[in-house]
Design an enzyme around this catalytic site. Structure first.
Site, short mmCIF file in Angstrom:
data_model
loop_
_atom_site.label_atom_id
_atom_site.label_comp_id
_atom_site.label_asym_id
_atom_site.label_seq_id
_atom_site.Cartn_x
_atom_site.Cartn_y
_atom_site.Cartn_z
N HIS A 49 0.85 -1.19 0.00
CA HIS A 49 0.00 0.00 0.00
C HIS A 49 0.89 1.25 0.00
O HIS A 49 2.11 1.15 0.23
CB HIS A 49 -0.93 0.01 1.23
CG HIS A 49 -0.20 0.03 2.53
ND1 HIS A 49 -0.05 -1.07 3.33
CD2 HIS A 49 0.45 1.03 3.18
CE1 HIS A 49 0.64 -0.76 4.40
NE2 HIS A 49 0.96 0.51 4.33
C1 T46 Z 1 2.87 0.82 6.96
C2 T46 Z 1 3.63 -0.43 7.21
C3 T46 Z 1 5.09 -0.19 7.37
C4 T46 Z 1 -4.52 -0.26 13.28
O1 T46 Z 1 -5.65 -0.47 13.74
N1 T46 Z 1 -3.78 0.79 13.74
C5 T46 Z 1 -2.55 1.05 13.28
O2 T46 Z 1 -1.91 2.03 13.74
C6 T46 Z 1 -1.99 0.21 12.25
C7 T46 Z 1 -0.61 0.50 11.69
C8 T46 Z 1 -2.75 -0.83 11.80
N2 T46 Z 1 -3.99 -1.07 12.31
C9 T46 Z 1 -4.73 -2.23 11.83
C10 T46 Z 1 -5.16 -2.21 10.38
C11 T46 Z 1 -5.17 -3.68 9.99
O3 T46 Z 1 -6.42 -4.24 10.37
O4 T46 Z 1 -3.88 -3.38 11.98
C12 T46 Z 1 -4.09 -4.28 10.91
C13 T46 Z 1 -2.79 -4.56 10.16
O5 T46 Z 1 -2.42 -3.38 9.43
P1 T46 Z 1 -1.82 -3.45 7.94
O6 T46 Z 1 -2.40 -4.60 7.21
O7 T46 Z 1 -1.97 -2.09 7.32
O8 T46 Z 1 -0.30 -3.77 8.27
P2 T46 Z 1 0.97 -3.70 7.32
O9 T46 Z 1 2.07 -4.38 8.04
O10 T46 Z 1 0.65 -4.17 5.95
O11 T46 Z 1 1.32 -2.12 7.21
C14 T46 Z 1 1.75 -1.42 8.35
C15 T46 Z 1 1.04 -0.06 8.44
O12 T46 Z 1 -0.39 -0.24 8.40
C16 T46 Z 1 1.43 0.86 7.31
O13 T46 Z 1 1.01 2.18 7.59
O14 T46 Z 1 3.38 1.73 6.34
O15 T46 Z 1 3.14 -1.21 8.31
#
Ligand code: T46
Length: 132
Positions: A49
């Site tokens: 993303h």
């Molecule tokens: C990024 C990379 C480096 C939350 O509720 N609060 C938060 O602050 C974050 C970061 C995530 N979430 C929730 C959203 C999803 O349901 O946690 C779950 C996993 O998040 P995501 O699939 O977006 O995780 P990554 O590892 O793909 O991405 C993360 C960050 O979201 C993103 O901003 O830059 O790490």
């Protein structure tokens, strides 16, 4: 702006090492949120993303992982494997994370609170937003 590495001073003495992260000092923005990713299963890839507005700094405070960046023109990657080195990621950069070691703890500092509407999770939409 392309992702850039940030060297973090190690405040070490005979007891060991300490790194301080300070808003608008070695972290180039006011810090609104901190999160960390750990316990990543073997072979897992994360990210895929971009963010419309968010700026972040990521540091592997333990272990290692690879972050791949794409600004719509070029792809680059950085192996984060040193708690004294972070990477600054500005807005509108597509990122992917892979090759996590079992002990990886990826610490991320962000300049905004969590907001799902800031995410571009579709690559075609990311390019469309970039190109106007
Ligand atoms: C990024 C990379 C480096 C939350 O509720 N609060 C938060 O602050 C974050 C970061 C995530 N979430 C929730 C959203 C999803 O349901 O946690 C779950 C996993 O998040 P995501 O699939 O977006 O995780 P990554 O590892 O793909 O991405 C993360 C960050 O979201 C993103 O901003 O830059 O790490």
């Amino acid at each position: 702006m392309k992702p850039r590495l940030i060297e973090l001073d190690i405040l070490g003495d005979e007891r060991g090492s300490l790194v301080a992260l300070e808003a608008q000092q070695n972290i180039p923005f006011p810090i609104a949120r901190v999160y960390y990713i750990f316990g990543t299963k073997p072979g897992v890839e994360r990210g895929f993303h971009a963010h419309r507005s968010l700026q972040q700094v990521a540091v592997a405070v333990s272990g290692a992982c690879t972050m791949v960046f794409d600004d719509g023109k070029e792809r680059s990657e950085v192996r984060l494997d040193d708690p004294s080195r972070g990477v600054y990621i500005g807005n509108m950069i597509w990122r992917e994370m892979k090759d996590f070691t079992a002990d990886c703890v990826l610490l991320v500092l962000a300049d905004r609170h969590y907001d799902e509407s800031d995410y571009l999770r579709n690559y075609a939409e990311f390019l469309e937003q970039l190109n106007g």
